[in-house]
Design an enzyme around this catalytic site. Sequence first.
Site, PDB file in Angstrom:
ATOM      1  N   GLU A 147       0.831  -1.205   0.000  1.00  0.00           N
ATOM      2  CA  GLU A 147       0.000   0.000   0.000  1.00  0.00           C
ATOM      3  C   GLU A 147       0.868   1.259   0.000  1.00  0.00           C
ATOM      4  OE1 GLU A 147      -2.187  -3.146   2.528  1.00  0.00           O
ATOM      5  OE2 GLU A 147      -0.117  -2.534   2.130  1.00  0.00           O
ATOM      6  N   CYS A 192      -2.092  -3.239   7.150  1.00  0.00           N
ATOM      7  CA  CYS A 192      -1.629  -3.105   8.532  1.00  0.00           C
ATOM      8  C   CYS A 192      -2.077  -1.746   9.091  1.00  0.00           C
ATOM      9  CB  CYS A 192      -0.109  -3.256   8.599  1.00  0.00           C
ATOM     10  SG  CYS A 192       0.811  -1.855   7.904  1.00  0.00           S
ATOM     11  N   CYS A 246      -0.454   1.266   7.384  1.00  0.00           N
ATOM     12  CA  CYS A 246      -0.984   1.526   6.031  1.00  0.00           C
ATOM     13  C   CYS A 246      -2.403   2.070   6.087  1.00  0.00           C
ATOM     14  CB  CYS A 246      -0.910   0.264   5.174  1.00  0.00           C
ATOM     15  SG  CYS A 246       0.777  -0.056   4.614  1.00  0.00           S
TER      16      CYS A 246
END
Length: 130
Positions: A52, A83, A86
């Site tokens: 990302e 996560c 991100c």
Amino acid sequence: MSLLKAATEVRLRAYAPYSNFKVGAAIRAASGAIYSGCNVENVAYPEGTCAEAGAIAAMIAAGETQIAEVLVIADSPLPVSPCGGCRQKLSEFGEGGVKVTMTTLDGNAQTLTLAELLPGVFTQAHMDRS
């Protein structure tokens, strides 16, 4: 090109010699252009970057700053979720209603909004002292 095609193709180029967990991400910017990124691991684990983050960097490098849609794909039994870091990065450039599709190689997919992925997001408003 679709988000799924872009993320699937870039995932194959991920550098994941330590985990062997390759991730691809694609972002559709407000202009409609698609930017993709893959995870890049490092032997010093915290120094790697997520897919990302790579897609966001590509979007910013192209001069765009607004995310309209996101797709993340991995070879996982469950749809792979961005996560926490991100999620915050995506929220920097996308509104709460931006759809994030998380999918597996075999098509097991889930779509949530950025607001659902990151309730209570930290924003510029938290820093304003006026």
